[in-house]
Scaffold this motif. Structure first.
Motif, PDB file in Angstrom:
ATOM      1  N   ASP A  12       4.274  -7.409  -5.751  1.00 37.01           N
ATOM      2  CA  ASP A  12       5.670  -7.329  -6.163  1.00 37.01           C
ATOM      3  C   ASP A  12       6.271  -6.133  -5.430  1.00 37.01           C
ATOM      4  OD1 ASP A  12       8.118  -6.967  -7.367  1.00 37.01           O
ATOM      5  OD2 ASP A  12       7.347  -6.999  -9.415  1.00 37.01           O
ATOM      6  N   ILE A  13       7.148  -6.378  -4.480  1.00 38.37           N
ATOM      7  CA  ILE A  13       7.660  -5.276  -3.659  1.00 38.37           C
ATOM      8  C   ILE A  13       8.598  -4.346  -4.426  1.00 38.37           C
ATOM      9  CG2 ILE A  13       7.347  -6.562  -1.513  1.00 38.37           C
ATOM     10  CD1 ILE A  13      10.432  -6.801  -1.394  1.00 38.37           C
ATOM     11  N   THR A  14       8.930  -4.674  -5.676  1.00 41.40           N
ATOM     12  CA  THR A  14       9.720  -3.744  -6.485  1.00 41.40           C
ATOM     13  C   THR A  14       8.840  -2.710  -7.173  1.00 41.40           C
ATOM     14  OG1 THR A  14       9.697  -5.125  -8.491  1.00 41.40           O
ATOM     15  CG2 THR A  14      11.481  -5.510  -6.895  1.00 41.40           C
ATOM     16  N   ASP A  15       7.527  -2.873  -7.078  1.00 44.12           N
ATOM     17  CA  ASP A  15       6.560  -1.922  -7.632  1.00 44.12           C
ATOM     18  C   ASP A  15       6.146  -0.973  -6.506  1.00 44.12           C
ATOM     19  OD1 ASP A  15       4.233  -0.585  -8.456  1.00 44.12           O
ATOM     20  OD2 ASP A  15       3.456  -2.327  -9.542  1.00 44.12           O
ATOM     21  N   ASP A  16       6.729   0.221  -6.484  1.00 48.68           N
ATOM     22  CA  ASP A  16       6.512   1.164  -5.382  1.00 48.68           C
ATOM     23  C   ASP A  16       5.043   1.477  -5.140  1.00 48.68           C
ATOM     24  OD1 ASP A  16       9.234   1.290  -4.909  1.00 48.68           O
ATOM     25  OD2 ASP A  16       9.514   3.146  -6.041  1.00 48.68           O
ATOM     26  N   SER A  42       3.029   0.456  -1.773  1.00 45.70           N
ATOM     27  CA  SER A  42       2.424   1.507  -0.961  1.00 45.70           C
ATOM     28  C   SER A  42       0.973   1.178  -0.625  1.00 45.70           C
ATOM     29  CB  SER A  42       2.512   2.842  -1.701  1.00 45.70           C
ATOM     30  OG  SER A  42       1.933   3.865  -0.933  1.00 45.70           O
ATOM     31  N   GLU A  43       0.235   0.688  -1.613  1.00 45.40           N
ATOM     32  CA  GLU A  43      -1.169   0.319  -1.388  1.00 45.40           C
ATOM     33  C   GLU A  43      -1.285  -0.853  -0.411  1.00 45.40           C
ATOM     34  OE1 GLU A  43      -4.043   1.865  -2.291  1.00 45.40           O
ATOM     35  OE2 GLU A  43      -2.614   3.409  -2.895  1.00 45.40           O
ATOM     36  N   VAL A  44      -0.433  -1.845  -0.571  1.00 52.89           N
ATOM     37  CA  VAL A  44      -0.468  -3.007   0.325  1.00 52.89           C
ATOM     38  C   VAL A  44      -0.110  -2.601   1.744  1.00 52.89           C
ATOM     39  CG1 VAL A  44       0.670  -5.196   0.862  1.00 52.89           C
ATOM     40  CG2 VAL A  44      -0.118  -4.752  -1.451  1.00 52.89           C
ATOM     41  N   VAL A  45       0.874  -1.743   1.904  1.00 47.86           N
ATOM     42  CA  VAL A  45       1.263  -1.285   3.244  1.00 47.86           C
ATOM     43  C   VAL A  45       0.100  -0.550   3.913  1.00 47.86           C
ATOM     44  CG1 VAL A  45       2.789   0.295   4.505  1.00 47.86           C
ATOM     45  CG2 VAL A  45       3.738  -1.279   2.809  1.00 47.86           C
ATOM     46  N   LYS A  46      -0.609   0.278   3.157  1.00 49.67           N
ATOM     47  CA  LYS A  46      -1.790   0.962   3.706  1.00 49.67           C
ATOM     48  C   LYS A  46      -2.839  -0.051   4.143  1.00 49.67           C
ATOM     49  CE  LYS A  46      -1.309   5.130   0.912  1.00 49.67           C
ATOM     50  NZ  LYS A  46      -1.837   5.868  -0.242  1.00 49.67           N
TER      51      LYS A  46
END
Length: 99
Positions: A64-68, A72-76
């Motif tokens: 859920d991209i509204t969960d910062d 952040s974890e997914v982007v890493k």
């Protein structure tokens, strides 16, 4: 559809990839030879999109991209997995039809 620049072999991040415009963009980028990192909170729809894609190097991430913190974890994880992102389609969103 032809792309004005080659995306063959490039890594493209697509949010909202489980349906609608995000899914359509993912399909077109895959047909053009891109490697896709796909984001959506709809896990079932996300895996349906993966099944529709040409090629095999596409990676789904349920988030859920509204969960910062989750984003952040997914982007890493995406950065570790793909090295470099060459482009992004931000298609996540919710629409409501009202009278």
């Amino acid at each position: 559809m032809t792309f004005p620049l080659s995306v063959s072999g490039k890594t493209i991040l697509v949010s909202g990839a489980a349906s609608g415009i995000g899914r359509a963009c993912a399909i077109k980028f895959a047909e053009a030879g891109a490697r896709l990192m796909l984001l959506d909170f709809d896990e079932e729809g996300l895996y349906q999109t993966v099944e529709m894609l040409h090629g095999e190097e596409h990676t789904p991430f349920c988030c859920d991209i509204t969960d910062d913190a989750a984003l952040s974890e997914v982007v890493k994880e995406i950065a570790e997995k793909s090295g470099q992102i060459h482009g992004m389609v931000q298609s996540a969103g919710i629409s409501q039809t009202r009278p």
